[in-house]
Design a protein around this motif. Structure first.
Motif, short mmCIF file in Angstrom:
data_model
loop_
_atom_site.label_atom_id
_atom_site.label_comp_id
_atom_site.label_asym_id
_atom_site.label_seq_id
_atom_site.Cartn_x
_atom_site.Cartn_y
_atom_site.Cartn_z
N LEU A 160 -24.02 22.41 8.19
CA LEU A 160 -22.97 21.43 8.52
C LEU A 160 -21.83 22.04 9.32
CD1 LEU A 160 -22.68 19.46 5.16
CD2 LEU A 160 -23.73 18.69 7.29
N VAL A 161 -21.59 23.34 9.13
CA VAL A 161 -20.40 23.96 9.70
C VAL A 161 -20.36 23.87 11.22
CG1 VAL A 161 -21.16 26.36 10.02
CG2 VAL A 161 -18.83 25.89 9.27
N SER A 162 -21.52 23.85 11.86
CA SER A 162 -21.48 23.73 13.32
C SER A 162 -21.55 22.27 13.77
CB SER A 162 -22.56 24.59 13.98
OG SER A 162 -23.77 24.46 13.29
N GLN A 163 -21.42 21.35 12.82
CA GLN A 163 -21.36 19.92 13.10
C GLN A 163 -22.40 19.47 14.13
OE1 GLN A 163 -17.25 18.90 13.85
NE2 GLN A 163 -16.70 19.57 11.81
N PRO A 164 -23.68 19.65 13.80
CA PRO A 164 -24.73 19.27 14.74
C PRO A 164 -24.75 17.75 14.94
CG PRO A 164 -25.67 19.77 12.61
CD PRO A 164 -24.23 20.14 12.52
N LYS A 165 -25.08 17.31 16.16
CA LYS A 165 -25.16 15.88 16.44
C LYS A 165 -26.30 15.25 15.66
CE LYS A 165 -22.83 15.13 20.76
NZ LYS A 165 -22.78 16.36 21.57
N ILE A 166 -27.38 16.01 15.53
CA ILE A 166 -28.52 15.53 14.77
C ILE A 166 -28.77 16.49 13.61
CG2 ILE A 166 -30.99 15.00 14.84
CD1 ILE A 166 -30.67 14.34 17.79
N LEU A 167 -28.76 15.93 12.42
CA LEU A 167 -28.94 16.76 11.23
C LEU A 167 -30.33 16.52 10.66
CD1 LEU A 167 -27.66 18.62 9.09
CD2 LEU A 167 -26.75 16.58 7.98
N LEU A 168 -31.10 17.60 10.53
CA LEU A 168 -32.46 17.52 10.00
C LEU A 168 -32.49 18.25 8.67
CD1 LEU A 168 -35.02 18.62 12.74
CD2 LEU A 168 -34.80 16.38 11.67
N MET A 169 -32.94 17.57 7.61
CA MET A 169 -32.95 18.25 6.31
C MET A 169 -34.31 18.07 5.64
SD MET A 169 -29.15 17.45 4.81
CE MET A 169 -29.13 15.68 5.02
N ASP A 170 -34.89 19.17 5.20
CA ASP A 170 -36.18 19.12 4.53
C ASP A 170 -35.98 19.33 3.03
OD1 ASP A 170 -38.82 19.08 3.85
OD2 ASP A 170 -39.40 20.85 5.03
N GLU A 171 -36.02 18.26 2.27
CA GLU A 171 -35.84 18.30 0.82
C GLU A 171 -34.69 19.22 0.39
OE1 GLU A 171 -39.27 18.20 -1.49
OE2 GLU A 171 -40.55 17.43 0.09
N PRO A 172 -33.50 18.98 0.95
CA PRO A 172 -32.40 19.91 0.68
C PRO A 172 -31.93 19.85 -0.77
CG PRO A 172 -31.56 17.96 1.79
CD PRO A 172 -33.06 17.84 1.78
N PHE A 173 -32.20 18.74 -1.45
CA PHE A 173 -31.66 18.58 -2.80
C PHE A 173 -32.71 18.84 -3.87
CE2 PHE A 173 -29.52 15.14 -0.22
CZ PHE A 173 -28.46 15.94 0.16
N ALA A 174 -33.89 19.30 -3.46
CA ALA A 174 -34.99 19.43 -4.41
C ALA A 174 -34.65 20.35 -5.58
CB ALA A 174 -36.24 19.91 -3.71
N ALA A 175 -33.81 21.37 -5.32
CA ALA A 175 -33.52 22.33 -6.39
C ALA A 175 -32.31 21.92 -7.22
CB ALA A 175 -33.28 23.71 -5.78
N LEU A 176 -31.77 20.72 -6.97
CA LEU A 176 -30.55 20.32 -7.67
C LEU A 176 -30.85 19.38 -8.82
CD1 LEU A 176 -28.32 19.57 -4.56
CD2 LEU A 176 -28.46 21.67 -5.86
N ASP A 177 -29.98 19.39 -9.82
CA ASP A 177 -30.11 18.42 -10.90
C ASP A 177 -29.64 17.06 -10.40
OD1 ASP A 177 -27.08 18.05 -11.80
OD2 ASP A 177 -27.47 20.16 -11.32
N GLU A 178 -30.02 16.02 -11.14
CA GLU A 178 -29.78 14.65 -10.69
C GLU A 178 -28.29 14.37 -10.41
OE1 GLU A 178 -32.39 12.88 -10.02
OE2 GLU A 178 -31.31 11.10 -9.37
N GLN A 179 -27.40 14.84 -11.30
CA GLN A 179 -25.97 14.55 -11.11
C GLN A 179 -25.46 15.18 -9.83
OE1 GLN A 179 -27.80 15.47 -13.86
NE2 GLN A 179 -26.27 16.50 -15.12
N THR A 180 -25.74 16.47 -9.65
CA THR A 180 -25.28 17.17 -8.46
C THR A 180 -25.87 16.52 -7.22
OG1 THR A 180 -25.44 19.15 -9.81
CG2 THR A 180 -24.95 19.45 -7.48
N ARG A 181 -27.12 16.11 -7.35
CA ARG A 181 -27.82 15.48 -6.24
C ARG A 181 -27.09 14.20 -5.80
NH1 ARG A 181 -33.73 15.08 -5.55
NH2 ARG A 181 -33.94 16.07 -7.57
N LEU A 182 -26.71 13.39 -6.77
CA LEU A 182 -26.01 12.14 -6.46
C LEU A 182 -24.66 12.42 -5.80
CD1 LEU A 182 -26.80 10.03 -9.65
CD2 LEU A 182 -27.59 9.56 -7.33
#
Ligand code: ATP
Ligand code: MG
Lengths: 281, 254
Positions: A160-182
């Motif tokens: 995020l820090v370089s503020q890309p115009k297009i953000l591509l994310m591959d299962e970025p939240f898979a390792a997070l618990d449900e609350q943090t994910r939300l």
């Protein structure tokens, strides 16, 4: 890249996936990971691609990110066919990808360091995004001192820090618990709306997809094709509160119907493979 | 305060205690006649010999010579070995062509080739340094290649997605990622280097502590000989402590 720079062509597709095919292997061992997939993502839109494990999501992610140049069809950003990483695209990977030899803040500031941003400015910007992913008190920690979910948040902040115009994310939240994910989902929505960022999220999590997306591309299991594209007409600005609403439940049920079929095919596939192995073994 | 200090230092204290106990056991065994004192002198005699080897034999100057040779040979094997490792990593052809040879070099008892080196470099510290260097080279080359090749693909993909140049990729991702394995190589290498240097000093009777140990042994001064060996261990410990410092400075957080 500020808000005032918002493009007037807001309805133009920022990203086009046009009849993309990717096969691995050769001879009788060919696996078609992505099979004639087509869809597009408009400027400022949030689109999720959802599908069962092994259906070709990461393969598609790598093609769009320009890391797999050897594919058929075309992925286009503007007029350009993607065959190498595009400077407008920022990627968050599925696997843990922090640099273990850098502190949290130096990890996050890394892209800015490459761009030659002066130290005090890049620290300020890195600080802002670390705060956003909730790691403010861990700036000087090393990844080895963080949990899996915390490391993943470092990777997200680094992209995020370089503020890309297009953000591509591959299962970025898979390792997070449900609350943090939300909660992190809320942050991502907020940033995405502020920066009018075009976002493509790869996921296998239904709640997450419905919570965040304007549209959802449902994939089939092997070969990976587009099964259906669902518009999510939930009001914006949207927060995780939406998860409790009837409309939300409705969308989840609808997409689950499509997905169940594919997921059970995937399960049957791996079960039969396992029993074949057992019979041979 | 005192309690936490003790707890933090427990491993070191335990190590020291073990050493002291071993020494005492040997002392007892030797004094009791279980172990022949003409083969292993009692630790107390060795301890007494320290003053003699320092004052009369000037062993500190010998240590300095050995340490200097070690520094030059060990430093050179890092400075030459790492770049060769990088080259091999870059070129698959070279790597396949050379890797087995370098593996063989690592295993070869090069010390035995000392007459050849004597002919080439004369009976001088040069021979000792060159032999130490040659012996130290292979592990560093091999571990550098291994370290670079074991960089996690996803980190390389991060670099590619950020459109890093290949030199940025090398300095900012490959090299730092390979660092722990390269240091394993350096540690192995320096062990070889020190053994070779002291061994050759002993064999060709030239220069540092190795030669002194040779002389003391010829004179059948057993306590002196063992005291000399203690000094070799001292040099080795100093080098490895320094290496540890450099390592934790170069790669914090690991
Ligand atoms: N480099 C490769 N070589 C050969 N086959 C591959 C390669 N990469 C992926 N595949 C195959 O392509 C298919 C899709 O893999 P992919 O990683 O895209 O799945 P995915 O949808 O991301 O799964 P998950 O949700 O588990 O991450 C799988 O059957 C996999 O075995
Ligand atoms: Mg995947």
């Amino acid at each position: 890249m500020s808000i005032s720079e918002k493009t007037p062509l807001a309805q133009e597709p920022a990203l086009v996936v046009d009849d993309v095919v990717k096969r691995f292997g050769r001879g009788t061992e060919i696996v078609t990971a992505v099979d004639h997939m087509s869809f597009s993502v408009k400027q400022g839109e949030f689109v999720s691609v959802i599908g069962p494990s092994g259906c070709g999501k990461s393969t598609l992610f790598n093609i769009i990110g320009g890391l797999l140049s050897d594919y058929e069809g075309a992925v286009k950003i503007g007029e350009e066919r993607i065959s190498a990483p595009h400077p407008a695209v920022g990627m968050v990977f599925q696997e843990e990808s922090t640099f273990p030899w850098r502190t949290v803040i130096d990890n996050v500031a890394f892209p800015l360091e490459l761009q030659g941003v002066p130290k005090s400015e890049r620290m300020d910007r890195a600080h802002h995004f670390i705060d956003m992913v909730g790691l403010a008190s861990f700036e000087n920690a090393f990844p080895s001192q963080l949990s899996g979910g915390m490391k993943q948040r470092v990777s997200i902040a680094r992209t995020l820090v370089s503020q890309p115009k297009i953000l591509l994310m591959d299962e970025p939240f898979a390792a997070l618990d449900e609350q943090t994910r939300l909660l992190l989902g809320d942050k991502i929505t907020q940033i995405q709306q502020e920066l009018n960022q075009t976002t493509l999220l790869i996921t296998h999590n239904l709640t997450e997809a419905v919570q965040l997306s304007d549209r959802i591309v449902v994939m089939t299991y092997r070969p990976g094709q587009v099964k259906r594209i669902v518009d999510i007409n939930l009001p914006r600005p949207r927060t995780s509160d939406v998860v409790g609403s009837d409309a939300f439940g409705h969308y989840v049920a609808e997409i689950w119907n499509d997905l169940r079929e594919e997921a059970s095919r995937g399960m049957a596939d791996s079960e039969s493979a396992a029993s074949r192995r057992a019979a041979h073994g | 305060m005192a309690e936490t200090f003790l707890r933090r230092r427990t491993p070191e204290l335990f190590g020291m205690a073990t050493l002291v106990v071993c020494v005492l056991v040997f002392e007892a065994l030797i004094r009791g006649g279980v172990v022949n004192r003409y083969i292993i002198p009692p630790p107390s005699d060795i301890l007494l010999a320290f003053e003699r080897v320092i004052v009369e034999e000037n062993i500190l100057a010998r240590c300095r010579d050995t340490a200097f040779e070690m520094l030059v040979a060990g430093g050179a094997s890092v400075l030459v070995g790492v770049p060769i490792g990088v080259l091999l990593y870059r070129s698959a052809l070279w790597r396949r062509a050379m890797e087995d040879w370098i593996g063989a070099l690592a295993a070869a008892p090069i010390v035995l080739a000392f007459p050849l080196f004597l002919v080439l470099f004369g009976r001088s510290p040069k021979t000792i340094i060159v032999m130490g260097f040659v012996h130290g080279l292979a592990p560093i080359i091999l571990k550098t290649v291994e370290g670079l090749a074991s960089t996690r693909p996803v980190l390389i993909n991060v670099g590619r997605s950020l459109k890093m140049t290949s030199s940025q990729m090398f300095w900012k991702i490959l090299l730092p990622s390979a660092m722990p394995i390269i240091f394993t190589g350096i540690r192995l290498s320096w062990t070889f280097v020190l053994i070779t240097i002291v061994g050759i000093e002993y064999l060709i009777n030239l220069g540092g502590v190795g030669q002194l140990i040779n002389e003391l042994a010829e004179r059948y001064d057993l306590p002196g000989t063992y005291a000399g060996i203690c000094f070799v261990i001292l040099v080795s410990v100093l080098f490895f402590l320094a290496l540890e410092r450099v390592e934790s400075w170069l790669q914090p957080g690991r």
